[in-house]
Design a protein around this motif. Sequence first.
Motif, short mmCIF file in Angstrom:
data_model
loop_
_atom_site.label_atom_id
_atom_site.label_comp_id
_atom_site.label_asym_id
_atom_site.label_seq_id
_atom_site.Cartn_x
_atom_site.Cartn_y
_atom_site.Cartn_z
N ALA A 97 5.66 -45.17 1.69
CA ALA A 97 4.91 -44.49 2.79
C ALA A 97 3.23 -44.90 2.84
N SER A 130 10.63 -43.33 1.61
CA SER A 130 9.15 -42.37 1.71
C SER A 130 8.16 -42.79 0.41
N SER A 178 7.72 -50.38 9.31
CA SER A 178 8.56 -49.78 8.10
C SER A 178 9.30 -51.12 7.34
#
Length: 152
Positions: free
Chosen positions: A62, A59, A98
């Motif tokens: 992100a 995260s 990702s």
Amino acid sequence: MQIWRCPMRTAFQSLTPVQSFSQLSAFQPVSSWSLTPERETLYLAQSVGQGADIDVSGSAFAFIRSIDVFDASLSQRQIGENEQCRRWSHIRHGSYDSMGQFRWRPASPDELPPAFQGDKGFGATCPSIRARAVFVDWEDHKGAYGFEQVNY
């Protein structure tokens, strides 16, 4: 665009302090950019480079996945005696996955962000439109939205 690999297939060569000093003292600037031998591969989406060399799936990274790049070319005008509306568009959408891999894929005019300028009325009515631009938008680590459009 990529903080770890340039999508234009160039790489920065880091110099040691001694090399930097030597170059500065000789006043002979030497280019520190070179083409990398790696070739791009085309899949369903065009991928650029090999992705990040660190794990960017968390995260904390992100903001990388929030970066969207649009390469847009739109044209619309009425032609002929019947004033038929002729529309043409070529749009690519680039984004990061990702693993930090940047990919291009075909996109439609409907996918352009609301902040994109130059496509008002495209597809609905037939005002004369001619737009070519690279549009980049993102959210920073705090979630604030930002964008930049370069028309060409």
